[in-house]
Design a protein around this motif. Sequence first.
Motif, short mmCIF file in Angstrom:
data_model
loop_
_atom_site.label_atom_id
_atom_site.label_comp_id
_atom_site.label_asym_id
_atom_site.label_seq_id
_atom_site.Cartn_x
_atom_site.Cartn_y
_atom_site.Cartn_z
N VAL A 127 0.83 -1.21 0.00
CA VAL A 127 0.00 0.00 0.00
C VAL A 127 0.87 1.26 0.00
N ILE A 128 1.90 1.31 0.85
CA ILE A 128 2.73 2.52 0.89
C ILE A 128 3.54 2.64 -0.40
N LEU B 222 2.26 6.85 -6.83
CA LEU B 222 1.28 7.78 -7.38
C LEU B 222 1.51 9.21 -6.88
N GLY B 223 2.50 9.41 -6.03
CA GLY B 223 2.81 10.75 -5.53
C GLY B 223 1.72 11.32 -4.64
N LEU B 224 1.06 10.46 -3.88
CA LEU B 224 -0.02 10.92 -3.01
C LEU B 224 0.58 11.56 -1.75
N GLU B 225 0.20 12.79 -1.50
CA GLU B 225 0.75 13.52 -0.36
C GLU B 225 -0.15 13.32 0.85
N ARG B 226 0.31 12.50 1.78
CA ARG B 226 -0.37 12.24 3.05
C ARG B 226 -1.85 11.95 2.85
N PRO B 227 -2.18 10.83 2.25
CA PRO B 227 -3.58 10.48 2.05
C PRO B 227 -4.28 10.11 3.34
N VAL B 228 -5.59 10.19 3.33
CA VAL B 228 -6.42 9.53 4.33
C VAL B 228 -6.55 8.07 3.92
N GLN C 66 -4.01 0.46 9.67
CA GLN C 66 -3.34 0.70 10.95
C GLN C 66 -1.84 0.41 10.85
N ALA C 67 -1.48 -0.66 10.14
CA ALA C 67 -0.07 -1.01 9.99
C ALA C 67 0.68 0.06 9.22
N VAL C 68 0.06 0.61 8.17
CA VAL C 68 0.70 1.69 7.42
C VAL C 68 0.91 2.90 8.31
N ALA C 69 -0.13 3.26 9.08
CA ALA C 69 -0.03 4.43 9.94
C ALA C 69 1.01 4.24 11.04
N ASP D 159 4.30 9.71 9.18
CA ASP D 159 4.47 11.00 8.51
C ASP D 159 3.89 11.02 7.10
N GLU D 160 3.49 9.86 6.59
CA GLU D 160 2.97 9.78 5.22
C GLU D 160 1.47 9.57 5.18
N VAL D 161 0.80 9.67 6.33
CA VAL D 161 -0.64 9.44 6.40
C VAL D 161 -1.29 10.63 7.12
N ARG D 162 -2.34 11.19 6.53
CA ARG D 162 -3.05 12.31 7.15
C ARG D 162 -3.94 11.84 8.29
N ALA D 163 -4.71 10.78 8.05
CA ALA D 163 -5.67 10.31 9.05
C ALA D 163 -6.14 8.92 8.66
N LEU D 164 -6.74 8.23 9.63
CA LEU D 164 -7.36 6.93 9.40
C LEU D 164 -8.86 7.03 9.65
N VAL D 165 -9.62 6.27 8.84
CA VAL D 165 -11.03 6.02 9.12
C VAL D 165 -11.20 4.51 9.02
N VAL D 166 -11.47 3.86 10.15
CA VAL D 166 -11.46 2.40 10.19
C VAL D 166 -12.62 1.88 11.01
N THR D 167 -12.91 0.62 10.79
CA THR D 167 -13.88 -0.14 11.57
C THR D 167 -13.14 -1.31 12.21
N PRO D 168 -13.78 -2.05 13.11
CA PRO D 168 -13.12 -3.25 13.63
C PRO D 168 -12.70 -4.19 12.50
N PRO D 169 -11.57 -4.89 12.74
CA PRO D 169 -10.89 -5.16 14.01
C PRO D 169 -9.95 -4.04 14.44
N LEU D 170 -9.94 -3.81 15.74
CA LEU D 170 -9.03 -2.88 16.40
C LEU D 170 -8.32 -3.62 17.53
N PRO D 171 -7.13 -3.19 17.89
CA PRO D 171 -6.45 -3.83 19.03
C PRO D 171 -7.21 -3.60 20.33
N GLY D 172 -6.97 -4.48 21.29
CA GLY D 172 -7.61 -4.35 22.59
C GLY D 172 -8.52 -5.50 22.94
#
Length: 289
Positions: A80-81, A87-93, A105-108, A113-126
Amino acid sequence: MPHSAPVDGFRLAYDRWGAGAPVVLLHGWPGDRGDYHDVVPLLAGSCDVIVPDLRGFGGSDKHAADPAEQYGAAAQARGVIGLVRELGLERPVLAGYDIGSRIAQAVARDHPDEVRALVVTPPLPGTGRRILEPGAQREFWYQWFHRLPLSEELIDGDPMAVRAYLRYFWTHWSGPSFTPDEGRLHRLVTSYGPPGAFTASLAWYRAGAGTVANALTEEAPPAEERISVPTTVLWPESDPLFPREWSDRLAEFFADATLEPVDGVGHFAPVEYPAIFASAIRRAVAGES
């Protein structure tokens, strides 16, 4: 259909629409890049939207390789990274559900520094050892099954068996008001039905990347090692795999996570609630929590 340059010898097939702030959408199992059919039109008017097939899925490469080295979360994140950089994507979501969430989550975690934000659903750690509770084990049986040669012997290359098997998950994991239509199932059978395709999709689980394996070995990291990228967690009400009480430890793994419950829906985020999913992505693009 374009393909990325190889990373570890794997090319990713991807679609691209629109222009503007970059967004990368990562699919789950059992799915492919077509899962985002209803989300893309809601974003493409203001975003540069890239939707790849992950390694081993859809039109992307499916090589015989050691799953632990080439199909786990770290390996999928490298692909993914690599696409993001090519593609020269500057800090994508990055947005994802199911295994796509784990990969985002693994990319982030590895490239904050190369990711603006995450929008995710489960699975999450914990989840921790709650994965061993009887109710959870009744749901997560398939992850053990996927690691057995028997799973491919019974299903791989048999479109009727693939259809029956995938229909079970799309019916059982979805919310009470959702029924998978035959067109969607037909598309998935076209993707998973050819010889070798179903087996390739199991490499994630054979790499030890599934929820069961992760939950039994996870440990909360030191505060400085938590995922620092701003993260929106959409947690559905009716996902039988991930009860909402499992959201209680997000702060142990994320430095900046916002939990947003989504009522009346199940596991398949981009299909069951595309407007809510797209809205969360647009807010992440704008830097809003």
